[in-house]
Design an enzyme around this catalytic site. Structure first.
Site, PDB file in Angstrom:
ATOM      1  CE1 TYR A 141      -3.808   2.466   0.719  1.00 53.49           C
ATOM      2  CE2 TYR A 141      -2.417   3.419   2.464  1.00 53.49           C
ATOM      3  CZ  TYR A 141      -3.464   3.340   1.713  1.00 53.49           C
ATOM      4  OH  TYR A 141      -4.251   4.510   1.909  1.00 53.49           O
ATOM      5  CG  ASP A 233       5.702   3.399   1.418  1.00 56.12           C
ATOM      6  OD1 ASP A 233       6.115   3.899   2.637  1.00 56.12           O
ATOM      7  OD2 ASP A 233       4.571   3.598   0.931  1.00 56.12           O
ATOM      8  CE  LYS A 261       1.010   4.536   8.612  1.00 54.50           C
ATOM      9  NZ  LYS A 261      -0.010   3.936   8.695  1.00 54.50           N
TER      10      LYS A 261
HETATM   11  N1  PMP Z   1       2.853   3.605   2.636  1.00 55.76           N
HETATM   12  C1  PMP Z   1       2.632   2.815   3.466  1.00 55.76           C
HETATM   13  C2  PMP Z   1       3.425   1.440   3.547  1.00 55.76           C
HETATM   14  C3  PMP Z   1       1.516   3.034   4.678  1.00 55.76           C
HETATM   15  O1  PMP Z   1       1.345   1.686   5.219  1.00 55.76           O
HETATM   16  C4  PMP Z   1       0.901   4.015   4.583  1.00 55.76           C
HETATM   17  C5  PMP Z   1      -0.296   4.197   5.400  1.00 55.76           C
HETATM   18  N2  PMP Z   1      -0.737   3.005   6.268  1.00 55.76           N
HETATM   19  C6  PMP Z   1       1.073   5.083   3.807  1.00 55.76           C
HETATM   20  C7  PMP Z   1       2.076   4.743   2.640  1.00 55.76           C
HETATM   21  C8  PMP Z   1       0.431   6.279   3.598  1.00 55.76           C
HETATM   22  O2  PMP Z   1       0.357   7.103   4.895  1.00 55.76           O
HETATM   23  P1  PMP Z   1      -0.579   7.911   5.114  1.00 55.76           P
HETATM   24  O3  PMP Z   1      -1.620   7.395   5.549  1.00 55.76           O
HETATM   25  O4  PMP Z   1       0.043   8.716   6.187  1.00 55.76           O
HETATM   26  O5  PMP Z   1      -0.818   8.810   4.035  1.00 55.76           O
END
Ligand code: PMP
Length: 419
Positions: A141, A233, A261
């Site tokens: 994701y 990511d 995060k």
């Molecule tokens: N990349 C990864 C691997 C994620 O797990 C997430 C959110 N769970 C995102 C991007 C998107 O981040 P945000 O919710 O802060 O936009």
């Protein structure tokens, strides 16, 4: 209008004014509990029930809720002015600190969310290479926007949302992760059109699946030989799997990486980090990355304070120990109750599931698991005061101690009895 009232009332009010009663569609999937407060590893709902928290606000509360040193730093910094939309000393300190802690990047840009900084990475990769296509992986994701959101259909870049144009995914090529052969073949055929290979360096949005031995190294070699950028990511893995994230834990260095995060213990900030030769493209003005709230005071103050804690009061060994205790405890309880619960992955972020005895190596294996049965167990756990997600991920924070694990296992024993 009162802010705190009981759950039933709040649900009704929320549904009247907030579509679905939630502000992120990810939450449509969870129980409609309203939290009144959180401290350390604990949450309390508006009806006064307590929960040991294993979702950590979807990951950020890595130091526990309302972690004192970070809270203090944010309040102190913001009391002097909280948003400039212009340069200020703390953003410089945070950028220097991030590069020093992570060791491999030379420059960073700050934004607000993971979603947004993934977009910055894609744009930069396209600008740097003059190519358009993007290699992606099943089950990973990268945010909710049109050009990255994928339906859970293996091997296909299909939109997951109404209103998401299929053309937005036309440049995405979706492969199975942990399969070096598939990537080798694809890049031999179409590598000259590919700007970047984008992945979670450990798959945590579906299962908790580490890279197979040699996989990341192989991907790194392929990217380098095809002139393709490797983009990690690290929104979940960063500062969680180690101070240097998955990059440090698995020893493979990307060209660009996105962090969020755990980086700021719950304050909204994210970063794109990379080599200067790439990141400098933003400096020329040729590649645009913008945002009113970028590097706002609370975000960078929280980043600095969080990095202080992570460096000087390192929680990683503690979390590994606690998480391992919990994983073992859950396995033992499941065995006692004759329930075929599988608990896999790393202690800081493990995955519990039903329905498969074998190895879970990729998204297709995850899709074979019995999600319905786990969802029912998750509901039972939440009902007994263990806050977990229906998709099986369990995050352990620096604030989880012996007592929290004990209470969790007690409550899980009761939940597992009915599973
Ligand atoms: N990349 C990864 C691997 C994620 O797990 C997430 C959110 N769970 C995102 C991007 C998107 O981040 P945000 O919710 O802060 O936009």
């Amino acid at each position: 209008m009162s802010l705190v009232t009981d759950t039933a009332q709040l649900r009704e009010r929320a549904e009247r004014r907030i579509p679905g009663g939630v502000n992120s569609n990810v939450r449509l999937d969870g129980p409609r509990i309203f939290f009144a407060r959180g401290k350390g590893a604990w949450l309390w709902d508006v009806d006064g029930r307590d929960y040991v928290d294993y979702l950590l606000g979807q990951g950020p509360a890595f130091l526990g809720h309302a972690a004192e040193p970070v809270l203090r730093a944010v309040v102190e910094a913001c009391a002097k002015g909280n948003v400039y939309g212009a340069q200020h000393p703390l953003e410089v300190a945070a950028a220097e600190r991030l590069c020093a802690v992570l060791e491999w990047p030379e420059m960073v840009r700050f934004g607000m969310t993971g979603t947004e900084m993934v977009q910055a990475a894609i744009r930069l990769a396209r600008a740097a290479t003059g190519r358009r296509r993007l290699v992606r992986f099943e089950g990973h994701y990268h945010g909710w926007l049109d050009n990255v959101l994928l339906a859970p259909e293996p091997g296909r870049a299909a939109p997951a949302s109404a209103g998401q144009p299929a053309e937005a995914l036309a440049d995405s090529i979706v492969l199975a992760w942990n399969d070096l052969g598939a990537l080798t073949e694809l890049l031999d055929r179409e590598g000259e059109d590919v700007c970047a290979v984008l992945m979670e360096p450990m798959m945590l949005n579906a299962g908790s699946i580490p890279p197979a031995p040699g996989y990341l190294e192989g991907v790194r070699r392929l990217c380098s030989s095809h002139g393709i950028l490797l983009v990690f990511d690290e929104v979940i893995t960063g500062f969680r799997l180690a101070l240097g994230g998955a990059t440090a834990r698995f020893g493979v260095i990307p060209d660009l990486a996105v962090y969020g995060k755990a980086m700021a213990a719950g304050w909204p900030v994210a970063a794109l980090a990379g080599r200067a030769s790439l990141m400098e493209l933003f400096a020329t003005g040729r590649v645009t990355h913008a945002g009113t709230f970028n590097a706002n005071v609370m975000g960078v103050a929280a980043t600095l304070a969080t990095l202080d804690v992570l460096e000087h009061d390192s929680p990683y060994e503690r979390i590994e120990h606690r998480g391992a205790q919990l994983m073992t405890g859950l396995r033992e309880l499941a065995a006692e109750a004759s329930v075929p619960l599988r608990v896999r992955g790393l202690p800081a972020a493990f995955h519990a599931s039903f329905g498969d005895d074998g190895d879970v190596r990729d998204f297709r294996d995850v899709q074979l698991l019995d999600a319905g049965r786990y969802r029912r167990l998750a509901e039972a756990l939440v009902g007994r005061g263990v806050w977990v997600a229906a998709r099986g991920i369990w995050y352990v924070s620096a604030a989880h101690g012996e007592r929290e694990v004990e209470v969790t296992l007690e409550r899980a024993r009761a939940a597992l009895a009915g599973a």
